[in-house]
Design a protein around this motif. Structure first.
Motif, PDB file in Angstrom:
ATOM      1  N   THR A 143       0.856  -1.196   0.000  1.00  0.00           N
ATOM      2  CA  THR A 143       0.000   0.000   0.000  1.00  0.00           C
ATOM      3  C   THR A 143       0.887   1.238   0.000  1.00  0.00           C
ATOM      4  N   TRP A 144       0.546   2.163  -0.887  1.00  0.00           N
ATOM      5  CA  TRP A 144       1.296   3.394  -1.072  1.00  0.00           C
ATOM      6  C   TRP A 144       0.428   4.555  -0.599  1.00  0.00           C
ATOM      7  N   PHE A 145       0.955   5.355   0.318  1.00  0.00           N
ATOM      8  CA  PHE A 145       0.230   6.521   0.853  1.00  0.00           C
ATOM      9  C   PHE A 145       1.003   7.788   0.517  1.00  0.00           C
ATOM     10  N   GLU A 146       0.285   8.878   0.267  1.00  0.00           N
ATOM     11  CA  GLU A 146       0.928  10.185   0.035  1.00  0.00           C
ATOM     12  C   GLU A 146       0.160  11.271   0.783  1.00  0.00           C
ATOM     13  N   PHE A 147       0.882  12.179   1.430  1.00  0.00           N
ATOM     14  CA  PHE A 147       0.205  13.257   2.161  1.00  0.00           C
ATOM     15  C   PHE A 147       1.172  14.409   2.417  1.00  0.00           C
ATOM     16  N   ASN A 148       0.583  15.510   2.835  1.00  0.00           N
ATOM     17  CA  ASN A 148       1.362  16.665   3.279  1.00  0.00           C
ATOM     18  C   ASN A 148       1.949  16.321   4.660  1.00  0.00           C
ATOM     19  N   PRO A 149       3.207  16.704   4.922  1.00  0.00           N
ATOM     20  CA  PRO A 149       3.837  16.351   6.214  1.00  0.00           C
ATOM     21  C   PRO A 149       3.015  16.762   7.433  1.00  0.00           C
ATOM     22  N   VAL A 150       2.181  17.807   7.327  1.00  0.00           N
ATOM     23  CA  VAL A 150       1.374  18.213   8.490  1.00  0.00           C
ATOM     24  C   VAL A 150       0.387  17.109   8.904  1.00  0.00           C
ATOM     25  N   HIS A 151       0.138  16.153   8.017  1.00  0.00           N
ATOM     26  CA  HIS A 151      -0.829  15.090   8.329  1.00  0.00           C
ATOM     27  C   HIS A 151      -0.184  13.802   8.843  1.00  0.00           C
ATOM     28  N   GLU A 152       1.115  13.824   9.113  1.00  0.00           N
ATOM     29  CA  GLU A 152       1.773  12.557   9.497  1.00  0.00           C
ATOM     30  C   GLU A 152       1.245  11.997  10.826  1.00  0.00           C
ATOM     31  N   LYS A 153       0.871  12.848  11.760  1.00  0.00           N
ATOM     32  CA  LYS A 153       0.323  12.334  13.038  1.00  0.00           C
ATOM     33  C   LYS A 153      -1.041  11.669  12.839  1.00  0.00           C
ATOM     34  N   GLU A 154      -1.841  12.288  11.965  1.00  0.00           N
ATOM     35  CA  GLU A 154      -3.140  11.659  11.641  1.00  0.00           C
ATOM     36  C   GLU A 154      -2.924  10.302  10.972  1.00  0.00           C
ATOM     37  N   PHE A 155      -1.926  10.277  10.077  1.00  0.00           N
ATOM     38  CA  PHE A 155      -1.610   9.023   9.399  1.00  0.00           C
ATOM     39  C   PHE A 155      -1.222   7.951  10.418  1.00  0.00           C
ATOM     40  N   ASP A 156      -0.407   8.316  11.401  1.00  0.00           N
ATOM     41  CA  ASP A 156      -0.010   7.353  12.438  1.00  0.00           C
ATOM     42  C   ASP A 156      -1.215   6.881  13.254  1.00  0.00           C
ATOM     43  N   ALA A 157      -2.196   7.771  13.431  1.00  0.00           N
ATOM     44  CA  ALA A 157      -3.412   7.372  14.156  1.00  0.00           C
ATOM     45  C   ALA A 157      -4.210   6.345  13.333  1.00  0.00           C
ATOM     46  N   LEU A 158      -4.239   6.557  12.015  1.00  0.00           N
ATOM     47  CA  LEU A 158      -4.906   5.596  11.123  1.00  0.00           C
ATOM     48  C   LEU A 158      -4.220   4.228  11.204  1.00  0.00           C
ATOM     49  N   LEU A 159      -2.881   4.247  11.175  1.00  0.00           N
ATOM     50  CA  LEU A 159      -2.138   2.976  11.271  1.00  0.00           C
ATOM     51  C   LEU A 159      -2.382   2.297  12.610  1.00  0.00           C
ATOM     52  N   LEU A 160      -2.435   3.086  13.674  1.00  0.00           N
ATOM     53  CA  LEU A 160      -2.664   2.520  15.012  1.00  0.00           C
ATOM     54  C   LEU A 160      -4.023   1.822  15.050  1.00  0.00           C
ATOM     55  N   HIS A 161      -5.024   2.486  14.446  1.00  0.00           N
ATOM     56  CA  HIS A 161      -6.342   1.850  14.383  1.00  0.00           C
ATOM     57  C   HIS A 161      -6.252   0.494  13.669  1.00  0.00           C
ATOM     58  N   LEU A 162      -5.625   0.490  12.499  1.00  0.00           N
ATOM     59  CA  LEU A 162      -5.569  -0.744  11.707  1.00  0.00           C
ATOM     60  C   LEU A 162      -4.752  -1.826  12.424  1.00  0.00           C
ATOM     61  N   ARG A 163      -3.615  -1.424  12.987  1.00  0.00           N
ATOM     62  CA  ARG A 163      -2.711  -2.419  13.595  1.00  0.00           C
ATOM     63  C   ARG A 163      -3.262  -3.021  14.873  1.00  0.00           C
ATOM     64  N   THR A 164      -4.276  -2.408  15.455  1.00  0.00           N
ATOM     65  CA  THR A 164      -4.895  -3.001  16.643  1.00  0.00           C
ATOM     66  C   THR A 164      -6.246  -3.637  16.296  1.00  0.00           C
ATOM     67  N   SER A 165      -6.539  -3.751  15.015  1.00  0.00           N
ATOM     68  CA  SER A 165      -7.829  -4.303  14.586  1.00  0.00           C
ATOM     69  C   SER A 165      -7.772  -5.832  14.517  1.00  0.00           C
ATOM     70  N   ARG A 166      -8.940  -6.435  14.472  1.00  0.00           N
ATOM     71  CA  ARG A 166      -9.074  -7.884  14.278  1.00  0.00           C
ATOM     72  C   ARG A 166      -8.388  -8.327  12.985  1.00  0.00           C
ATOM     73  N   GLU A 167      -8.524  -7.513  11.921  1.00  0.00           N
ATOM     74  CA  GLU A 167      -7.917  -7.894  10.630  1.00  0.00           C
ATOM     75  C   GLU A 167      -6.413  -8.100  10.770  1.00  0.00           C
ATOM     76  N   TRP A 168      -5.768  -7.240  11.572  1.00  0.00           N
ATOM     77  CA  TRP A 168      -4.301  -7.301  11.675  1.00  0.00           C
ATOM     78  C   TRP A 168      -3.801  -8.541  12.419  1.00  0.00           C
ATOM     79  N   GLU A 169      -4.701  -9.283  13.105  1.00  0.00           N
ATOM     80  CA  GLU A 169      -4.280 -10.548  13.721  1.00  0.00           C
ATOM     81  C   GLU A 169      -3.837 -11.544  12.654  1.00  0.00           C
TER      82      GLU A 169
END
Lengths: 181, 181
Positions: A143-169
């Motif tokens: 998966t390839w993501f692109e964003f403005n650097p000001v959004h990197e914290k939001e991006f990390d929050a998105l990853l945190l959501h996914l990485r703690t999800s049932r799917e990520w098991e």
């Protein structure tokens, strides 16, 4: 980069500088200076080389597609100077599940699409499939993501959501490659 | 043949004699004497060469999978002396549909799985995917069927059902290759 097949080649050349390679799970990928995206495999040797193909959506419903289409913007925006490449491999157990079981885990339990939607249009993404390119692919998806650097914290929050999800098991290998233009 | 990737090579060699090649829709495939199935591409030249990879089921629900698993038998049965290879390509319109739209056409409208189930265990089948092997594959799927010659009329009834279904409106190329051991 509107071709179906893309090669991601790490070495001394390419538009994107590699800021950091974080091993989230499983075997790491070695560090390199730069990442090149191209339709064809590079003629010179790479530190590592991944490839993926754009394909049809596997879980998205027509309603979800309409919402995504209404909100998402394309890759290559001028202010999207940060990119992240996340190669993932899922377990054999995942691939043996039926379509309805996978969909249930992906969306009803893990909210993969609906949470991703909340980060649009800031976080642009494109999915490449690898698993059916051959019998010895090291990953199932890139998966390839692109964003403005000001959004990197939001991006990390998105990853945190996914990485703690049932799917990520079901994720057995994951690498997080941070890039800047 | 339990490997994920299979090459179907038409020429002068192979376990299966080619009885007839019927072009159902789109460009034909040239005639050849025999068909060889192998994991690797043949070293000698072929009249034509197709390849496909076994992958996860894309539409089957857990309930349907249980019914299929309960009734189906494997390939390679001693009395299965007839085989049929059916390469198919679907339209771009099909691939642009969302998952729920494709599932609805595939099963709720066309009864792909539930009708196929009625022909088990007589008609054994195995699906190979081609579309995501690369960017220039001539077909999207190869389906391989094996049965006792006494079941060939039933097999043709199954094909008639599928070919007159809503799903088949999206088929833009189809070849029907009849083989015997």
């Amino acid at each position: 980069m509107n071709t179906r097949l893309t090669h991601f080649s790490a070495g001394s050349e390419g538009l994107w500088g590699i800021r950091e390679i974080r091993t989230i799970k499983g075997s790491p990928l070695p560090h390199a200076e730069r990442l090149q995206l191209a339709e064809n495999a590079p003629s010179s040797e790479s530190a590592w080389l991944l490839r993926g193909i754009r394909s049809n959506a596997r879980y998205t419903t027509a309603d979800e597609k309409a919402q995504l289409d209404a909100r998402q913007e394309g890759l290559g925006r001028r202010d999207s100077t940060v990119a992240v490449l996340i190669p993932i491999r899922k377990s054999e157990e995942w691939w043996q599940l039926s379509q309805d079981q996978r969909r249930k885990i992906f969306e009803e339990q893990s909210k993969h699409t609906s949470v991703g939607l909340q980060y649009l249009p800031a976080i642009a993404r494109r999915l490449y499939h690898c698993r059916d390119l051959g019998i010895s692919e090291p990953f199932d998806f890139l998966t390839w993501f692109e964003f403005n650097p000001v959004h990197e914290k939001e991006f990390d929050a998105l990853l945190l959501h996914l990485r703690t999800s049932r799917e990520w098991e079901f994720v057995e290998r994951e690498v997080d490659i941070r890039l800047e233009k």
